[in-house]
Motif scaffolding. Structure first.
Motif, PDB file in Angstrom:
ATOM      1  N   ASP A 224       0.878  -1.167   0.000  1.00  0.00           N
ATOM      2  CA  ASP A 224       0.000   0.000   0.000  1.00  0.00           C
ATOM      3  C   ASP A 224       0.915   1.216   0.000  1.00  0.00           C
ATOM      4  O   ASP A 224       2.080   1.112  -0.349  1.00  0.00           O
ATOM      5  CB  ASP A 224      -0.964  -0.013   1.199  1.00  0.00           C
ATOM      6  N   ASP A 225       0.401   2.374   0.390  1.00  0.00           N
ATOM      7  CA  ASP A 225       1.232   3.575   0.331  1.00  0.00           C
ATOM      8  C   ASP A 225       2.332   3.600   1.389  1.00  0.00           C
ATOM      9  O   ASP A 225       3.245   4.418   1.316  1.00  0.00           O
ATOM     10  CB  ASP A 225       0.349   4.818   0.489  1.00  0.00           C
ATOM     11  N   ASP A 226       2.251   2.736   2.379  1.00  0.00           N
ATOM     12  CA  ASP A 226       3.216   2.772   3.473  1.00  0.00           C
ATOM     13  C   ASP A 226       4.135   1.556   3.533  1.00  0.00           C
ATOM     14  O   ASP A 226       5.280   1.657   3.960  1.00  0.00           O
ATOM     15  CB  ASP A 226       2.479   2.887   4.820  1.00  0.00           C
ATOM     16  N   VAL A 227       3.647   0.380   3.134  1.00  0.00           N
ATOM     17  CA  VAL A 227       4.398  -0.863   3.300  1.00  0.00           C
ATOM     18  C   VAL A 227       5.183  -1.180   2.035  1.00  0.00           C
ATOM     19  O   VAL A 227       4.609  -1.306   0.948  1.00  0.00           O
ATOM     20  CB  VAL A 227       3.461  -2.037   3.649  1.00  0.00           C
ATOM     21  N   VAL A 228       6.489  -1.289   2.168  1.00  0.00           N
ATOM     22  CA  VAL A 228       7.369  -1.627   1.037  1.00  0.00           C
ATOM     23  C   VAL A 228       8.241  -2.800   1.451  1.00  0.00           C
ATOM     24  O   VAL A 228       8.883  -2.770   2.497  1.00  0.00           O
ATOM     25  CB  VAL A 228       8.261  -0.441   0.632  1.00  0.00           C
ATOM     26  N   ARG A 229       8.242  -3.835   0.638  1.00  0.00           N
ATOM     27  CA  ARG A 229       9.162  -4.959   0.828  1.00  0.00           C
ATOM     28  C   ARG A 229       9.903  -5.174  -0.479  1.00  0.00           C
ATOM     29  O   ARG A 229       9.403  -4.851  -1.542  1.00  0.00           O
ATOM     30  CB  ARG A 229       8.406  -6.225   1.233  1.00  0.00           C
ATOM     31  N   GLY A 230      11.086  -5.746  -0.393  1.00  0.00           N
ATOM     32  CA  GLY A 230      11.827  -5.920  -1.630  1.00  0.00           C
ATOM     33  C   GLY A 230      13.034  -6.814  -1.494  1.00  0.00           C
ATOM     34  O   GLY A 230      13.251  -7.447  -0.459  1.00  0.00           O
ATOM     35  N   TYR A 231      13.815  -6.844  -2.565  1.00  0.00           N
ATOM     36  CA  TYR A 231      15.020  -7.661  -2.597  1.00  0.00           C
ATOM     37  C   TYR A 231      15.973  -7.064  -3.626  1.00  0.00           C
ATOM     38  O   TYR A 231      15.596  -6.226  -4.451  1.00  0.00           O
ATOM     39  CB  TYR A 231      14.697  -9.114  -2.958  1.00  0.00           C
ATOM     40  N   SER A 232      17.216  -7.487  -3.565  1.00  0.00           N
ATOM     41  CA  SER A 232      18.201  -7.073  -4.565  1.00  0.00           C
ATOM     42  C   SER A 232      18.925  -8.301  -5.091  1.00  0.00           C
ATOM     43  O   SER A 232      19.084  -9.294  -4.382  1.00  0.00           O
ATOM     44  CB  SER A 232      19.207  -6.083  -3.963  1.00  0.00           C
ATOM     45  N   LEU A 233      19.338  -8.223  -6.343  1.00  0.00           N
ATOM     46  CA  LEU A 233      20.056  -9.301  -7.018  1.00  0.00           C
ATOM     47  C   LEU A 233      21.316  -8.736  -7.649  1.00  0.00           C
ATOM     48  O   LEU A 233      21.282  -7.646  -8.228  1.00  0.00           O
ATOM     49  CB  LEU A 233      19.193  -9.926  -8.117  1.00  0.00           C
ATOM     50  N   THR A 234      22.395  -9.459  -7.538  1.00  0.00           N
ATOM     51  CA  THR A 234      23.634  -9.050  -8.191  1.00  0.00           C
ATOM     52  C   THR A 234      24.038 -10.111  -9.205  1.00  0.00           C
ATOM     53  O   THR A 234      24.389 -11.224  -8.840  1.00  0.00           O
ATOM     54  CB  THR A 234      24.771  -8.866  -7.167  1.00  0.00           C
ATOM     55  N   SER A 235      23.913  -9.748 -10.490  1.00  0.00           N
ATOM     56  CA  SER A 235      24.237 -10.659 -11.578  1.00  0.00           C
ATOM     57  C   SER A 235      24.282  -9.865 -12.872  1.00  0.00           C
ATOM     58  O   SER A 235      23.301  -9.205 -13.221  1.00  0.00           O
ATOM     59  CB  SER A 235      23.185 -11.771 -11.689  1.00  0.00           C
ATOM     60  N   PRO A 236      25.406  -9.883 -13.596  1.00  0.00           N
ATOM     61  CA  PRO A 236      25.476  -9.152 -14.870  1.00  0.00           C
ATOM     62  C   PRO A 236      24.405  -9.590 -15.869  1.00  0.00           C
ATOM     63  O   PRO A 236      23.835  -8.752 -16.574  1.00  0.00           O
ATOM     64  CB  PRO A 236      26.881  -9.470 -15.383  1.00  0.00           C
ATOM     65  N   ASP A 237      24.122 -10.885 -15.946  1.00  0.00           N
ATOM     66  CA  ASP A 237      23.121 -11.368 -16.896  1.00  0.00           C
ATOM     67  C   ASP A 237      21.727 -10.854 -16.530  1.00  0.00           C
ATOM     68  O   ASP A 237      20.983 -10.358 -17.380  1.00  0.00           O
ATOM     69  CB  ASP A 237      23.116 -12.901 -16.935  1.00  0.00           C
ATOM     70  N   LEU A 238      21.359 -10.978 -15.260  1.00  0.00           N
ATOM     71  CA  LEU A 238      20.064 -10.487 -14.828  1.00  0.00           C
ATOM     72  C   LEU A 238      19.997  -8.967 -14.922  1.00  0.00           C
ATOM     73  O   LEU A 238      18.961  -8.402 -15.268  1.00  0.00           O
ATOM     74  CB  LEU A 238      19.797 -10.936 -13.389  1.00  0.00           C
ATOM     75  N   GLY A 239      21.109  -8.305 -14.604  1.00  0.00           N
ATOM     76  CA  GLY A 239      21.135  -6.855 -14.711  1.00  0.00           C
ATOM     77  C   GLY A 239      20.869  -6.388 -16.130  1.00  0.00           C
ATOM     78  O   GLY A 239      20.118  -5.431 -16.349  1.00  0.00           O
ATOM     79  N   ASN A 240      21.455  -7.059 -17.096  1.00  0.00           N
ATOM     80  CA  ASN A 240      21.221  -6.711 -18.497  1.00  0.00           C
ATOM     81  C   ASN A 240      19.772  -6.960 -18.895  1.00  0.00           C
ATOM     82  O   ASN A 240      19.182  -6.189 -19.653  1.00  0.00           O
ATOM     83  CB  ASN A 240      22.151  -7.526 -19.396  1.00  0.00           C
ATOM     84  N   TYR A 241      19.178  -8.025 -18.361  1.00  0.00           N
ATOM     85  CA  TYR A 241      17.772  -8.343 -18.653  1.00  0.00           C
ATOM     86  C   TYR A 241      16.848  -7.228 -18.138  1.00  0.00           C
ATOM     87  O   TYR A 241      15.968  -6.749 -18.858  1.00  0.00           O
ATOM     88  CB  TYR A 241      17.443  -9.682 -17.995  1.00  0.00           C
ATOM     89  N   TYR A 242      17.067  -6.790 -16.898  1.00  0.00           N
ATOM     90  CA  TYR A 242      16.234  -5.730 -16.323  1.00  0.00           C
ATOM     91  C   TYR A 242      16.521  -4.381 -16.990  1.00  0.00           C
ATOM     92  O   TYR A 242      15.622  -3.535 -17.090  1.00  0.00           O
ATOM     93  CB  TYR A 242      16.473  -5.628 -14.816  1.00  0.00           C
ATOM     94  N   LYS A 243      17.748  -4.179 -17.436  1.00  0.00           N
ATOM     95  CA  LYS A 243      18.066  -2.947 -18.166  1.00  0.00           C
ATOM     96  C   LYS A 243      17.226  -2.854 -19.441  1.00  0.00           C
ATOM     97  O   LYS A 243      16.691  -1.797 -19.770  1.00  0.00           O
ATOM     98  CB  LYS A 243      19.550  -2.909 -18.519  1.00  0.00           C
ATOM     99  N   GLN A 244      17.128  -3.962 -20.171  1.00  0.00           N
ATOM    100  CA  GLN A 244      16.331  -3.969 -21.399  1.00  0.00           C
ATOM    101  C   GLN A 244      14.853  -3.703 -21.097  1.00  0.00           C
ATOM    102  O   GLN A 244      14.177  -2.995 -21.845  1.00  0.00           O
ATOM    103  CB  GLN A 244      16.499  -5.312 -22.108  1.00  0.00           C
ATOM    104  N   TYR A 245      14.363  -4.278 -20.002  1.00  0.00           N
ATOM    105  CA  TYR A 245      12.974  -4.033 -19.595  1.00  0.00           C
ATOM    106  C   TYR A 245      12.765  -2.550 -19.290  1.00  0.00           C
ATOM    107  O   TYR A 245      11.787  -1.933 -19.729  1.00  0.00           O
ATOM    108  CB  TYR A 245      12.644  -4.888 -18.373  1.00  0.00           C
ATOM    109  N   HIS A 246      13.701  -1.954 -18.543  1.00  0.00           N
ATOM    110  CA  HIS A 246      13.582  -0.536 -18.208  1.00  0.00           C
ATOM    111  C   HIS A 246      13.666   0.325 -19.461  1.00  0.00           C
ATOM    112  O   HIS A 246      12.937   1.326 -19.587  1.00  0.00           O
ATOM    113  CB  HIS A 246      14.689  -0.153 -17.222  1.00  0.00           C
ATOM    114  N   GLN A 247      14.528  -0.034 -20.392  1.00  0.00           N
ATOM    115  CA  GLN A 247      14.655   0.729 -21.630  1.00  0.00           C
ATOM    116  C   GLN A 247      13.362   0.687 -22.427  1.00  0.00           C
ATOM    117  O   GLN A 247      12.984   1.688 -23.059  1.00  0.00           O
ATOM    118  CB  GLN A 247      15.814   0.191 -22.476  1.00  0.00           C
ATOM    119  N   MET A 248      12.681  -0.450 -22.401  1.00  0.00           N
ATOM    120  CA  MET A 248      11.384  -0.558 -23.081  1.00  0.00           C
ATOM    121  C   MET A 248      10.380   0.416 -22.474  1.00  0.00           C
ATOM    122  O   MET A 248       9.640   1.102 -23.189  1.00  0.00           O
ATOM    123  CB  MET A 248      10.865  -1.992 -22.967  1.00  0.00           C
ATOM    124  N   LEU A 249      10.348   0.502 -21.131  1.00  0.00           N
ATOM    125  CA  LEU A 249       9.465   1.462 -20.464  1.00  0.00           C
ATOM    126  C   LEU A 249       9.859   2.891 -20.830  1.00  0.00           C
ATOM    127  O   LEU A 249       8.997   3.735 -21.115  1.00  0.00           O
ATOM    128  CB  LEU A 249       9.542   1.282 -18.947  1.00  0.00           C
TER     129      LEU A 249
END
Length: 257
Positions: A224-249
């Motif tokens: 909701d507007d107050d509750v935030v949960r998350g995670y982080s990943l460190t991986s060049p391959d996954l980083g490139n995958y999410y970069k492409q997704y962000h570039q599409m947006l």
């Protein structure tokens, strides 16, 4: 009087060769049946599409036949492109699945934004981010510190870039915050160092991301507007995958500054 030739005499090797040839022929036939099963419907659909276009072109006048025949050529060329794209995607997904990365989980907004702020401060050249919340980060100190750290980071060196995507503000508080970001960009930063774009999206339970130097990814789930949960990943391959997704947006967004 000569004795009749024995039809079975010396036929052993020939029979064996015949068996081998028959086996190879059967294997080859099986391969062709498999190819026909896969490509038959695709080629048939392509042929019918091109045939209908050519028929329409034949009865048309002016420039229409030329354009129609050009479209027909693209249809055949596109079939091979689609096949190659599917093959490339399979390879990319396999690479991502095989990649070994480290994951860290965060149980609240304070933990998440403090870790993200630290990652931004250590970044070298690029920070990509989305902000899919209905309230500005000024309501949360850790989140506000993160956004301030982003401005300071991109201002520190000339080769750095900050790229952010968010929905168009729906409240006065959000619009005011965006104007503050615009002022930071105009007064403190060189042109193009900080880019912000609006996209059309429902922010309810949407995953927000940040991609640091194409190798570290932070993902936040806003309950909701107050509750935030998350995670982080460190991986060049996954980083490139999410970069492409962000570039599409980013490519689909409306430029704010």
């Amino acid at each position: 009087m000569e004795a009749p030739e024995d039809p079975g005499h010396g036929a052993g090797p020939d029979r064996e060769r015949g068996t081998v040839v028959g086996s190879k022929a059967g294997s080859s036939a099986e391969k062709w049946r498999s190819r026909i099963t896969i490509w038959g419907p695709i080629l048939a659909a392509g042929f019918l599409t091109v045939w209908n276009v050519v028929k329409a072109a034949w009865t048309a006048n002016g420039w229409v036949p030329v354009v129609a025949l050009f479209v027909a050529g693209l249809a055949f060329n596109g079939m091979e492109s689609i096949r190659q794209l599917a093959e490339d995607n399979r390879e990319e997904l396999k690479k991502i699945a095989d990649s070994k990365g480290t994951a860290t989980h965060y149980s609240n907004a304070k933990e998440f934004y403090e870790a993200l702020t630290g990652a931004v401060k250590e970044a070298d050249f690029e920070v990509r981010a989305t902000y899919f919340r209905r309230v500005p980060p000024t309501y949360d100190k850790a989140a506000d510190d993160y956004f301030r750290a982003c401005i300071s980071w991109v201002h520190a060196k000339s080769h750095r870039k900050l790229l952010r995507v968010m929905p168009e503000p729906a409240t006065p508080a959000m619009r005011e915050w965006v104007e503050e970001q615009r002022e930071h960009s105009k007064r403190r930063l060189r042109k193009g160092a900080y880019k912000l774009k609006y996209i059309q999206i429902d922010v309810t339970n949407v995953l927000s991301i940040a991609v640091i130097d194409e190798k570290t990814v932070f993902c936040a789930i806003t309950m909701d507007d107050d509750v935030v949960r998350g995670y982080s990943l460190t991986s060049p391959d996954l980083g490139n995958y999410y970069k492409q997704y962000h570039q599409m947006l980013l490519n689909s967004g409306q430029e704010v500054f």
